[in-house]
Every structure is written in structure tokens, then in C-alpha cells.
Scaffold this active site. Structure first.
Site, short mmCIF file in Angstrom:
data_model
loop_
_atom_site.label_atom_id
_atom_site.label_comp_id
_atom_site.label_asym_id
_atom_site.label_seq_id
_atom_site.Cartn_x
_atom_site.Cartn_y
_atom_site.Cartn_z
N ALA A 111 59.85 22.75 -17.22
CA ALA A 111 58.82 23.40 -16.41
C ALA A 111 58.23 24.58 -17.17
CB ALA A 111 59.41 23.86 -15.09
N ARG A 146 2.51 15.44 5.72
CA ARG A 146 3.44 15.93 6.75
C ARG A 146 4.90 15.99 6.30
NH1 ARG A 146 2.03 12.22 11.68
NH2 ARG A 146 0.85 11.04 10.12
N LEU A 167 0.86 -1.18 0.00
CA LEU A 167 0.00 0.00 0.00
C LEU A 167 0.90 1.24 0.00
CD1 LEU A 167 -2.88 -0.96 2.48
CD2 LEU A 167 -2.39 -1.77 0.17
N ASN A 195 56.46 10.78 -13.96
CA ASN A 195 56.22 11.74 -12.90
C ASN A 195 55.55 13.00 -13.49
OD1 ASN A 195 56.97 12.56 -9.97
ND2 ASN A 195 57.49 14.32 -11.25
C1 UD1 Z 1 -3.13 1.87 10.07
C2 UD1 Z 1 -3.97 0.77 10.72
C3 UD1 Z 1 -3.66 0.73 12.23
C4 UD1 Z 1 -2.17 0.49 12.43
C5 UD1 Z 1 -1.37 1.56 11.67
C6 UD1 Z 1 0.09 1.22 11.73
C7 UD1 Z 1 -6.05 0.66 9.47
C8 UD1 Z 1 -7.46 1.04 9.40
N1 UD1 Z 1 -5.37 1.07 10.52
O1 UD1 Z 1 -3.56 3.09 10.63
O2 UD1 Z 1 -4.41 -0.31 12.83
O3 UD1 Z 1 -1.88 0.54 13.81
O4 UD1 Z 1 -1.76 1.62 10.30
O5 UD1 Z 1 0.83 2.30 11.21
O6 UD1 Z 1 -5.56 -0.04 8.59
N2 UD1 Z 1 -3.00 3.86 2.60
C9 UD1 Z 1 -3.36 3.76 1.27
N3 UD1 Z 1 -4.63 4.11 0.92
C10 UD1 Z 1 -5.53 4.56 1.82
C11 UD1 Z 1 -5.15 4.66 3.16
C12 UD1 Z 1 -3.88 4.28 3.53
O7 UD1 Z 1 -2.57 3.38 0.41
O8 UD1 Z 1 -6.66 4.86 1.42
C13 UD1 Z 1 -1.64 3.47 2.98
C14 UD1 Z 1 -0.86 4.69 3.41
O9 UD1 Z 1 -0.08 5.19 2.36
C15 UD1 Z 1 0.03 4.14 4.52
C16 UD1 Z 1 -0.74 2.96 5.07
O10 UD1 Z 1 -1.71 2.63 4.09
O11 UD1 Z 1 1.22 3.64 4.00
C17 UD1 Z 1 -1.38 3.22 6.42
O12 UD1 Z 1 -2.28 4.27 6.27
P1 UD1 Z 1 -2.54 5.27 7.44
O13 UD1 Z 1 -3.60 6.22 7.03
O14 UD1 Z 1 -1.27 5.85 7.90
O15 UD1 Z 1 -3.13 4.29 8.55
P2 UD1 Z 1 -3.27 4.56 10.05
O16 UD1 Z 1 -4.44 5.38 10.28
O17 UD1 Z 1 -1.99 5.02 10.61
#
Ligand code: UD1
Ligand code: CA
Length: 453
Positions: free
Chosen positions: A421, A15, A8, A375
Site C-alpha cells: 500500500a 422564433r 423544403l 485486485n
Molecule cells: C404552409 C402551407 C399551409 C399549411 C402549413 C402547414 C403554403 C402556402 N401554406 O403554411 O397551407 O397549413 O404550411 O404547416 O404552403 N419554406 C421554404 N421557403 C419559403 C417558404 C417556406 O423553404 O419561401 C419552408 C419553411 O422552411 C417551412 C415550410 O416551407 O418548413 C412551410 O413554410 P411556412 O412559412 O411555415 O408555411 P405556412 O405559412 O405555415
């Protein structure tokens, strides 16, 4: 069971405050996603699929040569939705390991442990970790030890917020169940998202066994959301590189001031003074010594090579016992044979110095071939560029180039030849002869310097 890897990577990374998509941010000079892909490659997966969104074109272009399937998640509606968009590319059978493009340092060992605990399609495996401060993460809710569900921070009750075991997000699930569960996810939660984590409760309802595994270290599952976390994991990564090299016998004066951005192979008794940066692939033979503040990129140094402080080597091939620097610059195409000496403020590009040749100080040697034991005097410049074309300077063996020479290429200086030189050498010099090409000195008796008016 056949393995698929799903990464994913659609997150925007707000941020980071950067134009670069989050997964393209560099850790050890390599995009975060490349770290995850390199790990995935070591798992012998049948296919690897990346869910992309923000900055997708850049990501796809960068990885165009990799055997990856791509799934576009145009709008980010949660981790469950991210898996949904890739479902059509996942076969009905086998299992899928779910990874994250912004979690770069998970070890192959840990993932192996996780995957191998899913032996049939009646079990899934979750990677969890217990944290002193679990705030922000999804919590693992257990009853009598058995996992029941995952509750997200924003949906958790006060009692659930006390749970210290958290979901890393990394899991391995039979495809059969991904196809069954994902289309049924609802988004009636605090964030209005489709949570991948909701499949755990569905698994329990379907009588699927849930295994949990833990990483050997917490940094293995740390994700990166901002530049602070990026720097923290960079240090973790660099510490690991230094430790691996020290275990292989390297002396590193200060592992906190040592960076590897690529791969290194070393012989015995290799030593690194402080602030060394190694980029690309470097190969260092026995007894190689790298002084303080040196950068090496794609270099091969044979046994006994000494690189003194503040030298920059890029694409150089160096023979036994040659010494370089301090303040030397070797550019791509530099070949130094054994026992060569390249001293301070010498720049070498696309040139060969044969065995025992010396260029001790202040030179530019570009597109040159310098014979054995010759050299090169201080201040020698190969004039290799006429504004349009590059030409070569060829110097034979045992030649002596006097200081402050301009060697106007194309030019050949024979074996055993000498140049005076301060000469501007534009014509070939036959072997064993002396070439002098400079104004003849005139002395004027009783010369009066100008006086102030
Ligand atoms: C998620 C988990 C949480 C876990 C945490 C660990 C869920 C609902 N929650 O939360 O339980 O403790 O990760 O860091 O899964 N992403 C996508 N598409 C989306 C949403 C997210 O590709 O629509 C990817 C993001 O790029 C990221 C990852 O999934 O790499 C996690 O997404 P993020 O929104 O950070 O999840 P958390 O809310 O932190
Ligand atoms: Ca997160």
C-alpha cells in the site's frame, strides 16, 4: 412511377431565437432535417433534393456525406417559390413527395400510403388532418366531398376559417404537373408569396384527381417553429422510443424519465430505472439492469451486466455478469471481461480488465491492461501521462495492487505479484514477488505537538 423527394428547408426559424438554422436544431440529439432525411431514405426515392437558404453552408457541411441534391432559395418568397428553385433538378416524369425540414416525425407508413395513392400522372395526393383548432393553417375547401382548393388562413373568409380540415403541406405530385403549374403561380395574395397550395385549384382545372390521406396521429405532421414545439415533439419522440422498447420486453420504471438519443437493441428482461439516457448505438444483452441516472453512449453490455446508479459509460464493451458503479465512469476503449467488478469513483479509459478483475473504489485506470482476478486497491492511479506522452501499465493475472498506489507507466507487474500500500511503482515487478516503494516508517517517542504562541 419513379419517386423524388423534395424537402423544403429554407425557413429562417426566427422564433427559435438561435444562431443555429432551424432545421439543425436537435431532436433526440439529431438535427430536425436528419430525421426527415432518415425517413426519406426508407422510401427508396430516386433522388432527394433539399431546398436550403438560411445557414445553408452549415446545413450542407453537416450533410456532406449524404446523396442529396441541393437547391438554393436565396430569398424566401413562399413555398411555391421554394419548389420552383428545385424544378430544374426534377425529371419530367415520375412523381415528387414534398416534405418539410421542420416536420420531423412523419411515419414511413403514412408517407407510403400517400405516395402509393399517386399511381399515374393524372392524380395527386394531399396529406390532410382535421384539427379542433385549425387556426393558422391552410384550409381544405371541398365541394360535394371533392377537394377544390386550399385557402391560407390570411386569405380565408369567415366561413372558410370554420373549416377544420387543414393542409399539412405534405403532398405527392406528378413531376409533369409541377413543371406545368409552378411557373404560373402568382403572388397576389395577403402575404405576397408564391403559394405551393395554389396548385390544388390548378389541378382541379386540369381535371387531375386529388386524393387525400391522413396521418395515424396528428404529431406526425406537426412542424416546429419554436423551442416549446421542439420540446413537445421531443417528448412525443421519447415516449415512442420507450414504448418500442417496452414492447420488446424492457422494463422501464418511468417512461417519462427515459431518453434515447440514437438506437438501442435489447435482449430479454432488460430494466431501466429512472433518468437513464442512451446515446449513439447501445446493445444490451439479456437481464441487463441499468440503475437510476445513468448515461450510456455507444456501449455493448453482455448478458447479466448490472450498472448501478449515477454511472457514465462511453464506448465501453462489457462482458457477462460484470457489475459497474455506483458513480463509475467508463471512457472510450474500456473493455471489461466477464465477472469484472468496477465500483464507485473508478474511472477507466482505454484499458482492459480481464475476467474477474476488481477495482472496487477510487481509482484511475488509463491505458492499462489488468489480468484476470487481479485486485486493484482503493486509490490506485495509473500515471499514464508524463505531460507529453501516454504509456501503458500492464498488470498480470492474480496480482494484488495495495491501496493508494501510483503505477508510473510504462510499467509491468507480473502474474501473482503484490505491491505494498502507498507505493509509487516505477520499476517492473517480477511475477510472484512483493514490491514496496514508500518511505520507511519512523516513530518518535514522546513527541510534543507545537503549542499556540
Ligand atoms: C404552409 C402551407 C399551409 C399549411 C402549413 C402547414 C403554403 C402556402 N401554406 O403554411 O397551407 O397549413 O404550411 O404547416 O404552403 N419554406 C421554404 N421557403 C419559403 C417558404 C417556406 O423553404 O419561401 C419552408 C419553411 O422552411 C417551412 C415550410 O416551407 O418548413 C412551410 O413554410 P411556412 O412559412 O411555415 O408555411 P405556412 O405559412 O405555415
Ligand atoms: Ca408553418
Amino acid at each position: 412511377m419513379e419517386l423524388n423527394v423534395l424537402i423544403l428547408a429554407a425557413g429562417k426559424g426566427t422564433r427559435m431565437k438561435s444562431i443555429l438554422p432551424k432545421v439543425m436544431q436537435p431532436l433526440a440529439a439529431k438535427p430536425l432535417l436528419a430525421h426527415v432525411l432518415d425517413t426519406a431514405k426508407q422510401l427508396s426515392a430516386q433522388r432527394t433534393i433539399v431546398v436550403y437558404g438560411h445557414g445553408g453552408e452549415l446545413v450542407q457541411t453537416h450533410f456532406a456525406n449524404e446523396a442529396i441534391g441541393w437547391a438554393l432559395q436565396a430569398e424566401q418568397k413562399g413555398t411555391g417559390h421554394a419548389v420552383q428553385v428545385a424544378l430544374s433538378q426534377l425529371p419530367d416524369t415520375g412523381k415528387t413527395l414534398i416534405l418539410y425540414g421542420d416536420v420531423p416525425l412523419t411515419s414511413v407508413d403514412t408517407l407510403h400510403k400517400l405516395m402509393t395513392s399517386v399511381v399515374d400522372d393524372q392524380s395527386l395526393a394531399l396529406l390532410t388532418v382535421t384539427l379542433a383548432n385549425p387556426s393558422g393553417y391552410g384550409r381544405i375547401v371541398r365541394e360535394a366531398g371533392a377537394v377544390q382548393r386550399i385557402v391560407e388562413q390570411k386569405d380565408a373568409s369567415e366561413a372558410e376559417k370554420q373549416i377544420a380540415e387543414i393542409n399539412t403541406g405534405i403532398m405527392c405530385v406528378p413531376n409533369k404537373y409541377l413543371h406545368r403549374w409552378l411557373p404560373t403561380l402568382k403572388n397576389n395574395n395577403a402575404q405576397g408569396e408564391y403559394y405551393l397550395t395554389d396548385i390544388i385549384a390548378l389541378a382541379v382545372a386540369d381535371g387531375v384527381t386529388i386524393h387525400t390521406q391522413h396521418p395515424a396521429s396528428a404529431w406526425e405532421v406537426e412542424g416546429i417553429n419554436d423551442k416549446l414545439q421542439l420540446a413537445t415533439l421531443e417528448r412525443v419522440y421519447q415516449r415512442l422510443q420507450a414504448e418500442n422498447l417496452m414492447r420488446a420486453g424492457a422494463t422501464i420504471i418511468d417512461p417519462a424519465r427515459f431518453d434515447v438519443r440514437g438506437t438501442v437493441t435489447i435482449g430479454m428482461d432488460v430494466s431501466f430505472d429512472i433518468n437513464v439516457i442512451l446515446e449513439g448505438h447501445n446493445q444490451l444483452g439479456n437481464g441487463v439492469q441499468i440503475g437510476a441516472n445513468c448515461m450510456l453512449k455507444n456501449c455493448t453490455l453482455a448478458d447479466g451486466v448490472i450498472v448501478k446508479a449515477n454511472s457514465i459509460l462511453d464506448g465501453a464493451e462489457v462482458g457477462n455478469n460484470t457489475d459497474i458503479g455506483p458513480f463509475a465512469r467508463l471512457r472510450p476503449g474500456t473493455k471489461l471481461a466477464a465477472n469484472v467488478h468496477v465500483g464507485n469513483f473508478v474511472e477507466v479509459k482505454n484499458s482492459t480488465l480481464h475476467e474477474g478483475a476488481k477495482a472496487g473504489h477510487l481509482s484511475y485506470l488509463g491505458d492499462a491492461d489488468i489480468g484476470a482476478r487481479s485486485n486493484i486497491g482503493a486509490g490506485t492511479i495509473t500515471c499514464n501521462y508524463d505531460g507529453a506522452n501516454k504509456s501503458r501499465t500492464v498488470i498480470g493475472a492474480d496480482a494484488f495492487i495495495g491501496s493508494n498506489a501510483s503505477l508510473i507507466a510504462p510499467v509491468t507487474i507480473g502474474d501473482g505479484a503484490t505491491t505494498g500500500a502507498g507505493s509509487a511503482i516505477s520499476k517492473d515487478v517480477p511475477p510472484n514477488s512483493l514490491a514496496v516503494a514508500r518511505g520507511v516508517q519512523r516513530n518518535i517517542d514522546g513527541w510534543q505537538r507545537p503549542q499556540k504562541a
